[in-house]
Scaffold this active site. Sequence first.
Site, PDB file in Angstrom:
ATOM      1  CD  GLU A   1       5.205  -9.677  -3.916  1.00 23.62           C
ATOM      2  OE1 GLU A   1       5.834 -10.174  -2.964  1.00 23.62           O
ATOM      3  OE2 GLU A   1       4.376 -10.325  -4.588  1.00 23.62           O
TER       4      GLU A   1
ATOM      5  CE1 TYR B   1      -5.075  -5.629  -4.804  1.00 20.56           C
ATOM      6  CE2 TYR B   1      -3.044  -4.445  -5.190  1.00 20.56           C
ATOM      7  CZ  TYR B   1      -3.973  -5.378  -5.590  1.00 20.56           C
ATOM      8  OH  TYR B   1      -3.812  -6.056  -6.760  1.00 20.56           O
TER       9      TYR B   1
END
Length: 150
Positions: free
Chosen positions: A109, A121
């Site tokens: 998250e 990411y």
Amino acid sequence: MTKGKVRVRLMDVIDIDGVMEVEMKSFSVPWTKEAFYQEITKNHFAYYFIAEQDRKIVGYCGLWVIVGDGHITNIAVDPDARGQGIGNDLLSASIEMAKMLGADKLSLEVRVTNETAQNLYRKYGFENGGIRKRYYTDNNEDALVMWVKL
């Protein structure tokens, strides 16, 4: 001043104070020393990495691997050490460990406003997976769930 080479290694209990310094500088609702101690000593699914530079902890990353699923619990780099690829090194080490432990996917998250982290990411193939409404307790910000197949 020239900064030294960054070394990434598995975290040990003796590293908790250094990790707490990074934690306190990085998050408005930091984890406690006890939480890190429990992760390192009691959680058999947890693996934490630290990044050291000039014998100082400048970052860390937590990973859980449970029955083929990996999850990045947290990742932080000291604000004074950002922009040097330390987050990249920590994430890379965690992904390699997840693969070694047989994980076939990895999730995390991230704050919907943290585009810098999201870009990191995405560099590793993470894709948007959904939104967790009001996930962050400090300001009720939503979390973007991101996934990657390993």
